[in-house]
Motif scaffolding. Structure first.
Motif, mmCIF file in Angstrom:
data_model
loop_
_atom_site.group_PDB
_atom_site.id
_atom_site.type_symbol
_atom_site.label_atom_id
_atom_site.label_comp_id
_atom_site.label_asym_id
_atom_site.label_seq_id
_atom_site.Cartn_x
_atom_site.Cartn_y
_atom_site.Cartn_z
ATOM 1 N N PHE A 57 -38.017 37.345 -27.852
ATOM 2 C CA PHE A 57 -37.834 36.037 -27.210
ATOM 3 C C PHE A 57 -39.133 35.568 -26.562
ATOM 4 O O PHE A 57 -39.502 34.393 -26.647
ATOM 5 C CB PHE A 57 -36.716 36.119 -26.161
ATOM 6 N N GLU A 58 -39.827 36.512 -25.920
ATOM 7 C CA GLU A 58 -41.085 36.156 -25.257
ATOM 8 C C GLU A 58 -42.143 35.762 -26.283
ATOM 9 O O GLU A 58 -42.906 34.806 -26.067
ATOM 10 C CB GLU A 58 -41.560 37.335 -24.403
ATOM 11 N N GLU A 59 -42.196 36.489 -27.401
ATOM 12 C CA GLU A 59 -43.152 36.135 -28.452
ATOM 13 C C GLU A 59 -42.852 34.744 -29.008
ATOM 14 O O GLU A 59 -43.761 33.942 -29.256
ATOM 15 C CB GLU A 59 -43.097 37.175 -29.581
ATOM 16 N N THR A 60 -41.561 34.456 -29.209
ATOM 17 C CA THR A 60 -41.165 33.152 -29.767
ATOM 18 C C THR A 60 -41.545 32.010 -28.832
ATOM 19 O O THR A 60 -42.117 30.991 -29.262
ATOM 20 C CB THR A 60 -39.648 33.137 -30.035
ATOM 21 N N VAL A 61 -41.241 32.165 -27.550
ATOM 22 C CA VAL A 61 -41.563 31.113 -26.572
ATOM 23 C C VAL A 61 -43.071 30.915 -26.484
ATOM 24 O O VAL A 61 -43.568 29.780 -26.403
ATOM 25 C CB VAL A 61 -40.969 31.460 -25.193
ATOM 26 N N LEU A 62 -43.824 32.009 -26.536
ATOM 27 C CA LEU A 62 -45.284 31.907 -26.462
ATOM 28 C C LEU A 62 -45.835 31.136 -27.661
ATOM 29 O O LEU A 62 -46.720 30.280 -27.517
ATOM 30 C CB LEU A 62 -45.895 33.308 -26.397
ATOM 31 N N LYS A 63 -45.310 31.421 -28.849
ATOM 32 C CA LYS A 63 -45.786 30.727 -30.052
ATOM 33 C C LYS A 63 -45.430 29.238 -30.022
ATOM 34 O O LYS A 63 -46.236 28.387 -30.405
ATOM 35 C CB LYS A 63 -45.189 31.389 -31.299
ATOM 36 N N GLU A 68 -45.599 22.859 -28.256
ATOM 37 C CA GLU A 68 -44.841 21.990 -27.352
ATOM 38 C C GLU A 68 -45.298 22.079 -25.904
ATOM 39 O O GLU A 68 -44.601 21.612 -25.004
ATOM 40 C CB GLU A 68 -43.348 22.355 -27.430
ATOM 41 N N SER A 69 -46.426 22.716 -25.668
ATOM 42 C CA SER A 69 -46.954 22.883 -24.319
ATOM 43 C C SER A 69 -45.911 23.556 -23.435
ATOM 44 O O SER A 69 -45.273 24.505 -23.859
ATOM 45 C CB SER A 69 -47.392 21.526 -23.748
ATOM 46 N N GLY A 70 -45.687 23.066 -22.226
ATOM 47 C CA GLY A 70 -44.781 23.760 -21.314
ATOM 48 C C GLY A 70 -43.448 23.081 -21.150
ATOM 49 O O GLY A 70 -42.784 23.258 -20.119
ATOM 50 N N ASP A 71 -43.031 22.284 -22.110
ATOM 51 C CA ASP A 71 -41.775 21.536 -22.019
ATOM 52 C C ASP A 71 -40.587 22.488 -22.178
ATOM 53 O O ASP A 71 -40.209 22.871 -23.288
ATOM 54 C CB ASP A 71 -41.738 20.459 -23.101
ATOM 55 N N THR A 72 -39.984 22.841 -21.051
ATOM 56 C CA THR A 72 -38.897 23.826 -21.059
ATOM 57 C C THR A 72 -37.703 23.354 -21.877
ATOM 58 O O THR A 72 -37.123 24.113 -22.666
ATOM 59 C CB THR A 72 -38.457 24.131 -19.618
ATOM 60 N N GLU A 73 -37.319 22.083 -21.689
ATOM 61 C CA GLU A 73 -36.133 21.568 -22.379
ATOM 62 C C GLU A 73 -36.326 21.537 -23.892
ATOM 63 O O GLU A 73 -35.417 21.862 -24.660
ATOM 64 C CB GLU A 73 -35.801 20.165 -21.861
ATOM 65 N N LEU A 105 -50.352 27.148 -22.289
ATOM 66 C CA LEU A 105 -51.019 28.338 -22.818
ATOM 67 C C LEU A 105 -52.317 28.599 -22.059
ATOM 68 O O LEU A 105 -53.160 27.706 -21.922
ATOM 69 C CB LEU A 105 -51.310 28.123 -24.307
ATOM 70 N N SER A 106 -52.478 29.809 -21.550
ATOM 71 C CA SER A 106 -53.719 30.172 -20.864
ATOM 72 C C SER A 106 -54.745 30.655 -21.884
ATOM 73 O O SER A 106 -54.440 30.827 -23.075
ATOM 74 C CB SER A 106 -53.451 31.274 -19.839
ATOM 75 N N GLU A 107 -55.943 30.889 -21.409
ATOM 76 C CA GLU A 107 -57.002 31.381 -22.304
ATOM 77 C C GLU A 107 -56.626 32.745 -22.884
ATOM 78 O O GLU A 107 -56.825 33.010 -24.071
ATOM 79 C CB GLU A 107 -58.320 31.470 -21.525
ATOM 80 N N HIS A 108 -56.057 33.592 -22.034
ATOM 81 C CA HIS A 108 -55.632 34.921 -22.487
ATOM 82 C C HIS A 108 -54.500 34.811 -23.513
ATOM 83 O O HIS A 108 -54.463 35.537 -24.515
ATOM 84 C CB HIS A 108 -55.179 35.748 -21.277
#
Length: 716
Positions: A57-63, A68-73, A105-108
């Motif tokens: 789930f974390e990998e999917t959200v990161l990708k 979609e930048s940080g748009d939670t909805e 997304l951060s640089e890291h």
């Protein structure tokens, strides 16, 4: 005052013992001996994909964040997850430094995504593993350990070559006394594996692991991925270690079984080495396997798994256990008189558990079927496509095989690719097992599933009916399906027939608990083989051809009889002649190209008989030897099995002068003995011809034959 000088700690010279858990289910073990096998342990470094530390789930959200930048909805909408869950995941990724405070997304985080996308070297990490070289053969074992080696606690080193150690350092009852197999100066101390050898070992290990994991539970030694040869780094300073192995003798069987020391079955190489050494303790171990009567409550103290001992006489204990368990549940359920809701609940509970056991037994039967009939191509295909595509193929295959494929079995054939891939790790369930079995039946006409389709074309519906009860019960819920006593008995009988169709040699009394009874065991062959090992040597008997070994066993069995009929005496003589002929045939097979055809072949052979010192002149040689057919003689020296007389003259053509002189010195009456056997055997003689020989006479001939074949093997 100065501090006392610290003394260097004395080096521990005790052997380093490694013991992996070994499953010995289904073996009728009569005797066993633990041994410690010497190996060199080499550390290697191999690359593998770096673990990201993120779940799926974390990998999917990161990708998705990259798009979609940080748009939670929006992310929640795309992933079909709750907004709160996405926000929780974003918060964790922020804590890991992969997202900034605005959940962008951060640089890291970008660097990590780039590594995943480019599959660069930065996405790899090196792990340390261990490979083992057998010091007695110089061969690399088909096993790779990615875990840190753990050495067992040694409690005693005896003077007689035995070492005591504890499997569990905190449990004194886990003590094992093992015979140490010591490497010698001639051992393969300088053998160093190369990269290609390590790759082959990993591949072989993956094959062994898959079969072993399929047929056993709790296997956690996963094989590493196969790397490129140039990516392997070997540390060339090995460590001397000893692998704990079990040497086993099964009831009524003279063949040695030796576990591979790694927990993945048996090693033919180890067994061959032990039989080649002519060690007395190996023959003594076989003697322990000879018992006149077997009590069913005997067990093997060497085996740690108590359940294995309880099922010692079952060839398929993994199947027998759930079947017996099911019968116990049914027996308890039959005793219940349903007079209250509590009684009814208990009946439902026991009925459900019985169905779970039926289902488990069928699963184990399919494990054996799939293991014996691998379908690598279909396994790859099913693991790479969707469950809908798998369902379409499997429905078509099942129909072609002859199964009734109704809508009720739809869920059974919709196999997800992940479940197929899990079979590789030994995590096998009914659905992927059925899928691979059905695919195998399409490929192989003699596949057990083809037989099952004839015997029970509606078995898929039956398995699905069991599954509908099994699934809720296995997860702690009660089943809504009403199961009467008659239905349960029908389930039991149908399960039995289904399993026997898949595995015909399964015991019919699989439901019957063991009773304390004694039974006679025919161990005539085992006793004869042990007698052979003593008289000819363990290594010699193992090294001869199977056909010669069988004749040696046959004549040894006859020689153990106190009284012989005329038929048996005839068989005795014919077997001795066969032993000599097969022994001489082995010489011809190794040298068949060294003699050319010619009319003077027989004269040349007779001349060599005289020159070797067996007879003073050609006229003194018995006629049935000196008159051997020349064509037969030529075929004999070319390695064809012809006649005893032809093979006798054949070795005089094939052997060198020094070999033939050595043969005469070792057994001056060798040719005369062959002539005696030819006379005894005769040509279509009546039984009375053979009755003239006493048992003592026959025993004398047997002893001479045994002496002669040993000499032949040593001289030529």
């Amino acid at each position: 005052m100065s501090a006392p000088s610290a003394r260097n700690k004395a080096k521990d010279h005790r052997p380093k013992v490694i013991s992996f858990r070994t499953a010995l289910d289904g073996l009728n073990i009569a005797a066993s001996q633990s041994v410690l096998w010497p190996c060199h342990a080499f550390n290697i470094s191999i690359p593998q994909k770096k673990k990201s530390g993120l779940n799926v789930f974390e990998e999917t959200v990161l990708k998705i964040t990259e798009i979609e930048s940080g748009d939670t909805e929006k992310i929640a909408l795309l992933t079909c997850l709750e907004n709160e869950l996405v926000a929780f995941i974003q918060n964790r990724l922020n804590q890991l430094g992969l997202l900034n405070d605005r959940y962008e997304l951060s640089e890291h985080g970008q660097e990590l995504l780039n590594e995943w996308q480019n599959k660069s070297d930065g996405n790899l990490e090196y792990t340390v593993a261990t490979v083992f070289v057998d010091l007695l053969s110089g061969k690399l074992l088909p096993y790779v350990s990615t875990e840190q080696l753990s050495y067992k606690k040694i409690t005693r080193i005896g003077d007689n070559g035995f070492i005591d150690f504890l499997i569990n350092p905190t449990n004194e009852k886990s003590r094992v006394s093992a015979r140490q197999i010591r490497p010698s100066k001639d051992s393969f101390w300088k053998a160093v594996p190369d990269s290609n050898g390590i790759i082959r070992a990993i591949r072989e290990f993956k094959k062994k692991y898959k079969r072993h994991a399929l047929l056993n539970q709790g296997v956690d030694q996963y094989p590493p991925p196969v790397p490129m040869a140039e990516a392997i780094s070997l540390h060339e300073n090995p460590e001397l270690v000893y692998l704990h192995c079990n040497v086993l003798i099964q009831i009524g069987n003279s063949d040695l079984l030796v576990t591979d020391g790694c927990g993945f079955g048996f090693s033919e190489s180890f067994a061959n080495y032990l039989t080649s050494q002519d060690w007395k303790w190996v023959i003594d171990l076989k003697n322990k396997g000879v018992i006149d009567r077997l009590s069913s409550d005997q067990n093997n103290e060497e085996v740690e798994d108590e359940s294995s001992a309880a099922d010692g006489l079952k060839k398929y204990p993994r199947i027998a256990r759930p079947l017996r368990r099911a019968q116990e549940y049914l027996s308890d359920a039959e005793k219940i008189e349903v007079n209250s809701s509590n009684d009814e609940q208990e009946f439902v509970r026991l009925s459900g558990l019985a169905v779970v056991a039926f289902y488990e037994a069928i699963e184990w039967a399919l494990r054996f079927v799939v293991s014996d009939n691998p379908v690598i191509h279909w396994e790859r295909l099913f693991s790479s496509q969707s469950y809908r595509e798998n369902d379409k193929i499997l429905r078509s295959f099942a129909t072609k095989i002859g199964f009734d494929v109704s809508d009720s079995v739809k869920a059974l054939l919709q196999v997800k690719p992940g479940k197929i891939r899990a079979v590789d790790r030994g995590v096998s369930e009914m659905q992927p097992l059925l899928a691979l079995a059905i695919a195998g039946a399409i490929n192989y006409p003699n596949h057990p599933l083809n037989h099952l389709a004839i015997e029970d074309s509606g078995c898929l519906s039956f398995i699905n009916a069991l599954k509908e009860v099994r699934d809720p019960v296995s997860h702690g819920s009660s089943t809504d399906v009403e199961l009467s006593r008659e239905t349960l008995e029908g389930y039991r009988d149908r399960t039995t027939r289904l399993i026997q169709s898949l595995i015909p040699d399964i015991t019919e009394d699989a439901y019957t608990a063991k009773t304390k009874q004694e039974r006679d065991i025919d161990q005539v062959r085992l006793k004869a083989r042990i007698e052979l090992d003593k008289s000819l040597g363990l290594g010699f008997v193992q090294a001869v051809s199977p056909s010669l070994r069988e004749e040696l066993v046959k004549v040894t069995i006859l020689s153990q009889s106190k009284k012989l009929s005329e038929e048996q005496k005839k068989l005795y003589v014919f077997t001795l002649a066969s032993i000599m002929q097969l022994s001489l045939l082995e010489v011809a097979k190794d040298r068949r190209s060294s003699v050319k055809n010619g009319t003077n072949m027989r004269d040349e052979a007779i001349e060599k008989v005289v020159q070797s010192g067996f007879y003073p002149a050609p006229d003194a040689i018995p006629k049935q030897i000196s008159t051997v057919n020349t064509k037969r003689l030529y075929r004999a020296v070319q390695g064809s099995s012809i006649t005893l007389g032809a093979h006798l003259l054949g070795i005089f053509l094939l052997g060198s002068e020094s070999e033939l002189i050595e043969l005469q010195k070792s057994d001056p009456s060798f040719v005369e003995f062959i002539d005696k056997l030819l006379m005894l055997r005769g040509h279509n003689e009546p039984l009375s011809h053979y009755s003239k020989n006493s048992i003592d006479d026959l025993m004398t001939y047997k002893n001479h034959a045994f002496k002669a074949i040993k000499i032949i093997s040593e001289v030529f």
